[in-house]
Design a protein around this motif. Structure first.
Motif, PDB file in Angstrom:
ATOM      1  N   VAL A 133       0.840  -1.197   0.000  1.00 44.92           N
ATOM      2  CA  VAL A 133       0.000   0.000   0.000  1.00 44.92           C
ATOM      3  C   VAL A 133       0.876   1.249   0.000  1.00 44.92           C
ATOM      4  CG1 VAL A 133      -1.663   1.338   1.352  1.00 44.92           C
ATOM      5  CG2 VAL A 133      -1.988  -1.127   1.051  1.00 44.92           C
ATOM      6  N   GLY A 134       1.978   1.200   0.727  1.00 41.43           N
ATOM      7  CA  GLY A 134       2.911   2.336   0.722  1.00 41.43           C
ATOM      8  C   GLY A 134       3.466   2.618  -0.655  1.00 41.43           C
ATOM      9  N   ASP A 135       3.744   1.546  -1.418  1.00 41.56           N
ATOM     10  CA  ASP A 135       4.216   1.734  -2.791  1.00 41.56           C
ATOM     11  C   ASP A 135       3.169   2.437  -3.640  1.00 41.56           C
ATOM     12  OD1 ASP A 135       6.472   0.314  -2.015  1.00 41.56           O
ATOM     13  OD2 ASP A 135       5.867  -1.556  -3.021  1.00 41.56           O
ATOM     14  N   VAL A 136       1.919   1.998  -3.516  1.00 40.33           N
ATOM     15  CA  VAL A 136       0.840   2.591  -4.312  1.00 40.33           C
ATOM     16  C   VAL A 136       0.649   4.067  -3.954  1.00 40.33           C
ATOM     17  CG1 VAL A 136      -1.639   2.563  -4.745  1.00 40.33           C
ATOM     18  CG2 VAL A 136      -0.357   0.414  -4.712  1.00 40.33           C
ATOM     19  N   VAL A 137       0.603   4.356  -2.668  1.00 45.96           N
ATOM     20  CA  VAL A 137       0.457   5.745  -2.237  1.00 45.96           C
ATOM     21  C   VAL A 137       1.639   6.573  -2.727  1.00 45.96           C
ATOM     22  CG1 VAL A 137       0.384   7.267  -0.217  1.00 45.96           C
ATOM     23  CG2 VAL A 137      -1.003   5.178  -0.261  1.00 45.96           C
ATOM     24  N   GLY A 138       2.835   5.985  -2.694  1.00 40.33           N
ATOM     25  CA  GLY A 138       4.022   6.680  -3.179  1.00 40.33           C
ATOM     26  C   GLY A 138       3.929   7.000  -4.661  1.00 40.33           C
ATOM     27  N   VAL A 139       3.407   6.072  -5.446  1.00 43.22           N
ATOM     28  CA  VAL A 139       3.219   6.315  -6.881  1.00 43.22           C
ATOM     29  C   VAL A 139       2.230   7.462  -7.090  1.00 43.22           C
ATOM     30  CG1 VAL A 139       2.240   5.356  -9.008  1.00 43.22           C
ATOM     31  CG2 VAL A 139       3.869   4.009  -7.660  1.00 43.22           C
ATOM     32  N   LEU A 140       1.105   7.415  -6.390  1.00 46.12           N
ATOM     33  CA  LEU A 140       0.100   8.474  -6.545  1.00 46.12           C
ATOM     34  C   LEU A 140       0.658   9.832  -6.115  1.00 46.12           C
ATOM     35  CD1 LEU A 140      -3.153   6.685  -5.299  1.00 46.12           C
ATOM     36  CD2 LEU A 140      -2.194   6.794  -7.606  1.00 46.12           C
ATOM     37  N   ASP A 141       1.421   9.852  -5.023  1.00 40.33           N
ATOM     38  CA  ASP A 141       2.021  11.110  -4.572  1.00 40.33           C
ATOM     39  C   ASP A 141       3.035  11.634  -5.588  1.00 40.33           C
ATOM     40  OD1 ASP A 141       0.505  11.080  -2.293  1.00 40.33           O
ATOM     41  OD2 ASP A 141       2.119  10.392  -0.972  1.00 40.33           O
ATOM     42  N   ALA A 142       3.841  10.725  -6.138  1.00 41.32           N
ATOM     43  CA  ALA A 142       4.863  11.145  -7.110  1.00 41.32           C
ATOM     44  C   ALA A 142       4.232  11.757  -8.349  1.00 41.32           C
ATOM     45  CB  ALA A 142       5.728   9.948  -7.497  1.00 41.32           C
ATOM     46  N   LEU A 143       3.018  11.335  -8.659  1.00 42.76           N
ATOM     47  CA  LEU A 143       2.321  11.843  -9.842  1.00 42.76           C
ATOM     48  C   LEU A 143       1.294  12.922  -9.488  1.00 42.76           C
ATOM     49  CD1 LEU A 143       1.722   8.439 -11.692  1.00 42.76           C
ATOM     50  CD2 LEU A 143       3.606  10.068 -12.009  1.00 42.76           C
ATOM     51  N   SER A 144       1.268  13.315  -8.209  1.00 44.32           N
ATOM     52  CA  SER A 144       0.323  14.344  -7.730  1.00 44.32           C
ATOM     53  C   SER A 144      -1.122  13.989  -8.053  1.00 44.32           C
ATOM     54  CB  SER A 144       0.678  15.718  -8.338  1.00 44.32           C
ATOM     55  OG  SER A 144       1.981  16.100  -7.962  1.00 44.32           O
ATOM     56  N   LEU A 145      -1.477  12.742  -7.756  1.00 37.24           N
ATOM     57  CA  LEU A 145      -2.832  12.245  -8.007  1.00 37.24           C
ATOM     58  C   LEU A 145      -3.510  11.989  -6.663  1.00 37.24           C
ATOM     59  CD1 LEU A 145      -1.987   9.709 -10.849  1.00 37.24           C
ATOM     60  CD2 LEU A 145      -3.267  11.843 -11.112  1.00 37.24           C
ATOM     61  N   PRO A 146      -4.447  12.830  -6.260  1.00 39.25           N
ATOM     62  CA  PRO A 146      -5.083  12.628  -4.954  1.00 39.25           C
ATOM     63  C   PRO A 146      -5.970  11.398  -4.872  1.00 39.25           C
ATOM     64  CG  PRO A 146      -6.043  14.511  -6.094  1.00 39.25           C
ATOM     65  CD  PRO A 146      -4.862  14.082  -6.906  1.00 39.25           C
ATOM     66  N   ARG A 147      -6.757  11.135  -5.959  1.00 40.09           N
ATOM     67  CA  ARG A 147      -7.667   9.995  -5.959  1.00 40.09           C
ATOM     68  C   ARG A 147      -7.715   9.397  -7.356  1.00 40.09           C
ATOM     69  NH1 ARG A 147     -13.001  11.638  -5.278  1.00 40.09           N
ATOM     70  NH2 ARG A 147     -13.733   9.721  -4.317  1.00 40.09           N
ATOM     71  N   VAL A 148      -7.796   8.068  -7.424  1.00 41.12           N
ATOM     72  CA  VAL A 148      -7.846   7.392  -8.722  1.00 41.12           C
ATOM     73  C   VAL A 148      -8.835   6.230  -8.650  1.00 41.12           C
ATOM     74  CG1 VAL A 148      -5.458   7.965  -9.352  1.00 41.12           C
ATOM     75  CG2 VAL A 148      -5.931   5.828  -8.101  1.00 41.12           C
ATOM     76  N   PHE A 149      -9.275   5.790  -9.815  1.00 37.41           N
ATOM     77  CA  PHE A 149      -9.967   4.509  -9.905  1.00 37.41           C
ATOM     78  C   PHE A 149      -8.926   3.408  -9.750  1.00 37.41           C
ATOM     79  CE2 PHE A 149     -12.494   7.349 -12.734  1.00 37.41           C
ATOM     80  CZ  PHE A 149     -13.671   7.344 -11.991  1.00 37.41           C
ATOM     81  N   VAL A 150      -9.281   2.341  -9.074  1.00 30.34           N
ATOM     82  CA  VAL A 150      -8.342   1.242  -8.838  1.00 30.34           C
ATOM     83  C   VAL A 150      -8.955  -0.060  -9.338  1.00 30.34           C
ATOM     84  CG1 VAL A 150      -7.024  -0.050  -7.112  1.00 30.34           C
ATOM     85  CG2 VAL A 150      -7.369   2.419  -6.826  1.00 30.34           C
ATOM     86  N   VAL A 151      -8.192  -0.772 -10.158  1.00 31.98           N
ATOM     87  CA  VAL A 151      -8.597  -2.090 -10.661  1.00 31.98           C
ATOM     88  C   VAL A 151      -7.502  -3.066 -10.301  1.00 31.98           C
ATOM     89  CG1 VAL A 151      -9.256  -3.456 -12.683  1.00 31.98           C
ATOM     90  CG2 VAL A 151      -9.825  -1.005 -12.587  1.00 31.98           C
ATOM     91  N   GLY A 152      -7.829  -4.104  -9.533  1.00 32.98           N
ATOM     92  CA  GLY A 152      -6.840  -5.091  -9.124  1.00 32.98           C
ATOM     93  C   GLY A 152      -7.319  -6.498  -9.408  1.00 32.98           C
ATOM     94  N   GLN A 153      -6.384  -7.348  -9.845  1.00 28.18           N
ATOM     95  CA  GLN A 153      -6.718  -8.741 -10.167  1.00 28.18           C
ATOM     96  C   GLN A 153      -5.836  -9.677  -9.350  1.00 28.18           C
ATOM     97  OE1 GLN A 153      -4.869 -11.245 -11.928  1.00 28.18           O
ATOM     98  NE2 GLN A 153      -6.570 -12.691 -12.057  1.00 28.18           N
ATOM     99  N   GLY A 154      -6.428 -10.733  -8.769  1.00 25.59           N
ATOM    100  CA  GLY A 154      -5.636 -11.694  -8.006  1.00 25.59           C
ATOM    101  C   GLY A 154      -4.981 -11.029  -6.811  1.00 25.59           C
ATOM    102  N   TRP A 155      -3.647 -11.154  -6.720  1.00 23.79           N
ATOM    103  CA  TRP A 155      -2.944 -10.463  -5.640  1.00 23.79           C
ATOM    104  C   TRP A 155      -3.129  -8.957  -5.744  1.00 23.79           C
ATOM    105  CZ3 TRP A 155      -0.876 -10.600  -1.018  1.00 23.79           C
ATOM    106  CH2 TRP A 155      -0.582 -11.847  -0.460  1.00 23.79           C
ATOM    107  N   GLY A 156      -3.281  -8.465  -6.961  1.00 23.16           N
ATOM    108  CA  GLY A 156      -3.568  -7.047  -7.123  1.00 23.16           C
ATOM    109  C   GLY A 156      -4.899  -6.659  -6.521  1.00 23.16           C
ATOM    110  N   ALA A 157      -5.875  -7.588  -6.550  1.00 24.30           N
ATOM    111  CA  ALA A 157      -7.160  -7.330  -5.893  1.00 24.30           C
ATOM    112  C   ALA A 157      -6.988  -7.300  -4.377  1.00 24.30           C
ATOM    113  CB  ALA A 157      -8.188  -8.390  -6.299  1.00 24.30           C
ATOM    114  N   LEU A 158      -6.195  -8.221  -3.839  1.00 22.59           N
ATOM    115  CA  LEU A 158      -5.918  -8.197  -2.403  1.00 22.59           C
ATOM    116  C   LEU A 158      -5.288  -6.865  -2.003  1.00 22.59           C
ATOM    117  CD1 LEU A 158      -4.507 -11.780  -1.707  1.00 22.59           C
ATOM    118  CD2 LEU A 158      -6.691 -10.838  -0.942  1.00 22.59           C
TER     119      LEU A 158
END
Length: 323
Positions: A88-113
């Motif tokens: 989750v820290g990685d994902v938040v870090g990606v969003l912060d690096a791109l200055s994206l406050p909120r996004v749609f999220v699609v996850g499959q398998g482990w990505g869904a977890l």
């Protein structure tokens, strides 16, 4: 004829986030919003190539990282570096690096977890969620995950056999990588003996590819995993009990973000004991009050985003376009 991968218009960058490097593929201008795609076990960013093409053409900025341990992203050596909090820290870090406050999220398998964990820990970053293949699994304070799986499926269950670092990696190293992916992506036999020598069968067997799966895709996965090995991917499983310990404060937490669950009718994760009753008889809605839609796609299994790419993409699009 097998569908070729269409990767035109996809750009790549490497981000320094959460103390590691994350490789990110992206496409689209974002006029309709941004969608973050989180891949599953033994997949890569390119596992979303159908969705990247289709949704970027509809005005969405599509982001598809290689998760930590995969592809061109960093792979920390310690299994304990792959907890839900790291991911989750990685994902938040990606969003912060791109200055994206909120996004749609699609996850499959482990990505869904991972998406479920993100929606639990940082719902403020999720505009809406589409979870594919793996339903929400509420934390049971009375049972560690590995104990529960052992009771259900015995010591030979693949998830338990993955726990010893290096053991499953050595088994994989004895097989041709292209054979591994041909078997994994095409099989419908995903029961308790999955990933065992008996399950793999003869390594020289001919495994024909279905129309939805191309040699190009197999080659792309095999080449990258030949380069990186499989330890990073397997380390996700080695944190299951540690995740259970660390997420104790979130026992009983509800998922409130707008959510859609989608699965292939033949997926193992949809056919586990009790799962369909949980999904369709109110259990999932009780734990995920934000649940608005459930879609079960006939003729597909775990890799529904590949097997029924157009149908799966339409399900994603028709849901996220409402927000």
């Amino acid at each position: 004829m097998a569908m070729a991968m269409a990767l035109e218009g996809v750009t790549h960058r490497t981000l320094d986030v959460n103390g590691i490097k994350i490789h990110l593929a992206e496409a689209g201008d974002g006029s309709a919003g941004t969608v973050l795609f989180l891949h599953g076990f033994l997949e890569l960013w390119c596992s979303w190539h159908h969705q990247l093409r289709a949704l970027s053409a509809r005005g969405y900025r599509c982001l598809a990282p290689d998760l930590r341990g995969y592809g061109d992203s960093s792979a920390p050596p310690s299994p304990s570096s792959y907890t839900a909090f790291h991911l989750v820290g990685d994902v938040v870090g990606v969003l912060d690096a791109l200055s994206l406050p909120r996004v749609f999220v699609v996850g499959q398998g482990w990505g869904a977890l991972l998406a479920w964990h993100l929606a639990t820990l940082r719902p403020d970053r999720v505009r809406a969620l589409v979870a594919v293949s793996v339903a929400f699994m509420p934390r049971n304070p009375a049972a560690r995950p590995l104990e529960a799986f052992r009771r259900l499926y015995g010591d030979g269950y693949y998830l338990l056999r993955l726990q010893e670092p290096g053991a499953m990696e050595a088994e994989f190293a004895r097989m041709d990588t292209r054979f591994i992916f041909r078997k994994l992506l095409t099989t419908r036999d995903t029961g308790a003996i999955s990933l065992s020598p008996e399950w793999w069968g003869p390594p020289d067997q001919d495994i024909p590819l279905p129309p939805w799966l191309s040699e190009e895709y197999i080659d792309r996965l095999a080449a990258k995993f030949d380069e990186t090995g499989f330890a990073g991917a397997m380390n996700f499983y080695r944190c299951l009990d540690l995740n259970w310990e660390l997420t104790a404060p979130w026992t009983g937490a509800k998922i409130m973000v707008p959510t859609k669950y989608m699965a292939g009718q033949e997926a193992m994760s949809y056919n586990y004991t009790g799962v369909q009753e949980y999904i369709h008889k109110g259990g999932l809605k009780g734990d995920v009050p934000g649940l608005e839609e459930v879609a079960v796609i006939a003729g597909a299994a775990h890799y529904v985003h590949l097997e029924k790419a157009e149908e799966a993409t339409e399900h994603i699009y028709e849901f996220i376009r409402k927000f």
